[in-house]
Design an enzyme around this catalytic site. Structure first.
Site, mmCIF file in Angstrom:
data_model
loop_
_atom_site.group_PDB
_atom_site.id
_atom_site.type_symbol
_atom_site.label_atom_id
_atom_site.label_comp_id
_atom_site.label_asym_id
_atom_site.label_seq_id
_atom_site.Cartn_x
_atom_site.Cartn_y
_atom_site.Cartn_z
ATOM 1 N N ASP A 164 0.868 -1.180 0.000
ATOM 2 C CA ASP A 164 0.000 0.000 0.000
ATOM 3 C C ASP A 164 0.901 1.225 0.000
ATOM 4 O OD1 ASP A 164 -2.590 1.417 0.330
ATOM 5 O OD2 ASP A 164 -1.683 2.017 2.237
ATOM 6 N N GLU A 215 -1.528 -1.413 -5.706
ATOM 7 C CA GLU A 215 -2.764 -0.794 -6.158
ATOM 8 C C GLU A 215 -2.492 0.091 -7.364
ATOM 9 O OE1 GLU A 215 -6.561 1.629 -4.222
ATOM 10 O OE2 GLU A 215 -4.653 1.492 -3.155
ATOM 11 N N CYS A 243 -12.519 -5.137 5.693
ATOM 12 C CA CYS A 243 -11.875 -5.858 6.788
ATOM 13 C C CYS A 243 -11.129 -7.052 6.207
ATOM 14 C CB CYS A 243 -12.906 -6.317 7.811
ATOM 15 S SG CYS A 243 -12.208 -7.336 9.142
ATOM 16 N N CYS A 268 -12.849 -10.503 7.981
ATOM 17 C CA CYS A 268 -14.194 -11.002 7.672
ATOM 18 C C CYS A 268 -14.685 -10.584 6.302
ATOM 19 C CB CYS A 268 -15.186 -10.542 8.743
ATOM 20 S SG CYS A 268 -15.479 -8.743 8.749
ATOM 21 N N CYS A 308 -13.476 -3.229 13.430
ATOM 22 C CA CYS A 308 -14.539 -3.846 12.639
ATOM 23 C C CYS A 308 -15.563 -4.470 13.591
ATOM 24 C CB CYS A 308 -13.950 -4.901 11.710
ATOM 25 S SG CYS A 308 -15.174 -5.737 10.668
ATOM 26 N N CYS A 356 -16.708 -7.243 13.569
ATOM 27 C CA CYS A 356 -16.354 -8.638 13.832
ATOM 28 C C CYS A 356 -15.391 -8.772 15.007
ATOM 29 C CB CYS A 356 -15.758 -9.287 12.589
ATOM 30 S SG CYS A 356 -14.107 -8.690 12.151
ATOM 31 N N ASP A 359 -3.265 1.249 7.058
ATOM 32 C CA ASP A 359 -2.387 0.947 5.932
ATOM 33 C C ASP A 359 -2.063 -0.541 5.846
ATOM 34 O OD1 ASP A 359 -2.337 3.659 5.311
ATOM 35 O OD2 ASP A 359 -0.642 4.024 6.651
#
Length: 396
Positions: free
Chosen positions: A185, A269, A321, A324, A340, A342, A349
């Protein structure tokens, strides 16, 4: 390259003659189009602008330089037209190419190319023999792996001279396979955050040199336009910028080589650098140099037998996430960590890097090929290459 004063004059003469032939060819084709005449062929252009032009008083000085330099200038014009036509017809991918433009003697970068026909030669004493220029001293950055098919002589804005060779290599540079794969990233505070949690701080080379650049630019603004002192000040500013660019490029080369050696697959990316360059963060974005860094990863992966992939820029790597798969609401840039539902706690990052890695692996497994196959066996910025030249370039 470190040419003498006489050799610099000969090189400047070659740069100028190549520029004139290129501009004459572009002007003829533009006039033919405006008059409704047919497209002037490459052979006709060469005959009229080189062979016949040398016999005229206005262009007799074209005979003072190597004819190969003039032929290669027309070859560059033909390549520019082919790329333009392929771009507007949709055959060429990527950004739209503009039509060829006239070259100026004030351009920061000047370049000429010699092919085998010119009989350039690398001498035993390490000098480079160029026709009608002489034996030029060279400081070699690497040994040529084979006989060069062409050499491009480049003069940059800082007044430095470089030679870039085109050679053909058959050696297998594939690295031994490793088990690790990584997602990256890219950012501004941290230049790169790996999916394994490693964070690399952004060096910010331009920001560090800002004070010196500001002082040199102020000195330049005080000089009278057209004066010799202003010309010297322009060179000082160009050298300072070249030092920043060289430092950034060297750092990126070392980092990209390390990543390629340590990982079998690398996923990044597909950032829209052009769009980000129009925002208030433009200076920081350009200082980071994401595009050049990912380009290095791409061609080095192809050279050393690694896998390189780009994940779609609209993939919600930050909001998803990594445990999950839940996609949460958009979050502002000041949110560096989040929880999250979850129960997972994420560093912004590192979570994005993990998602980029997972998305790259999924795309690779589905298609059975690289996410975006690398098409560059050599860096994009080394020099123009002859159409029939070999596969890789080596810069000196």
């Amino acid at each position: 390259m470190y040419p003498t004063s006489g050799q610099r004059e000969s090189l400047a003469r070659s740069f100028g003659c190549a520029r004139v032939v290129f501009n004459d060819g572009l002007r003829l084709r533009q006039q033919a189009r405006e008059n409704g005449e047919k497209y002037i062929s490459d052979g006709e252009l060469s005959r009229r602008l080189i062979t016949e032009a040398k016999a005229t008083p206005e262009r007799a000085w074209l005979g003072e330089v190597s004819s190969v330099v003039l032929q290669q200038a027309l070859a560059d014009l033909n390549s520019a037209y082919r790329n333009f036509f392929a771009s507007i017809s949709g055959k060429r991918k990527g950004r739209k190419m503009a039509p060829p433009r006239f070259r100026s003697r004030k351009d920061n970068r000047q370049a000429i190319r010699f092919t085998k026909n010119s009989r350039f030669k690398v001498l035993d004493n390490g000098r480079l023999r160029l026709p009608k220029i002489g034996d030029v001293p060279v400081r070699w950055s690497r040994t040529l792996p084979s006989e060069a098919s062409s050499v491009t002589v480049i003069r940059d804005a800082a007044g430095r001279y470089f030679a870039s060779f085109v050679v053909q290599t058959s050696e297998d540079e594939t690295l031994p396979p490793v088990d690790s794969e990584v997602g990256i990233d890219l950012g501004l505070t941290h230049f790169a955050v790996m999916s394994d949690g490693t964070k690399i701080t952004a060096p910010k080379f331009l920001r560090r040199a800002a004070r010196k650049l500001k002082r040199l630019q102020q000195d330049l603004s005080r000089k009278t336009k057209g004066s010799n002192r202003r010309k010297k000040a322009v060179v000082k500013v160009a050298r300072a910028h070249a030092r920043v660019a060289d430092t950034r490029r060297d750092w990126q080369h070392k980092l990209s080589t390390t990543l390629i050696r340590e990982n079998q697959a690398i996923y990044v990316e597909d950032l829209c650098v052009v769009g980000l360059g129009r925002t208030r963060l433009a200076k920081s974005v350009h200082d980071a140099g994401w595009a050049s860094f990912t380009g290095m990863l791409e061609y080095k992966a192809a050279r050393y037998g690694r896998t390189f992939g780009r994940v779609d820029r609209f993939f919600p790597s930050t909001r998803m996430c990594s445990d999950c798969g839940r996609i949460n609401d958009k979050m502002s840039l000041d949110v560096r960590a989040w929880d999250c539902p979850c129960g997972s706690h994420h560093d912004r990052d590192i979570n994005a890097a993990k998602n980029i890695k997972a998305a790259g692996q999924a795309d690779f497994n589905d298609r059975g090929a690289q996410v975006r196959p690398a098409a560059m066996p050599a860096p994009r910025d080394e020099a123009v290459t002859h159409p029939s030249a070999a596969c890789s370039t080596r810069g000196v």
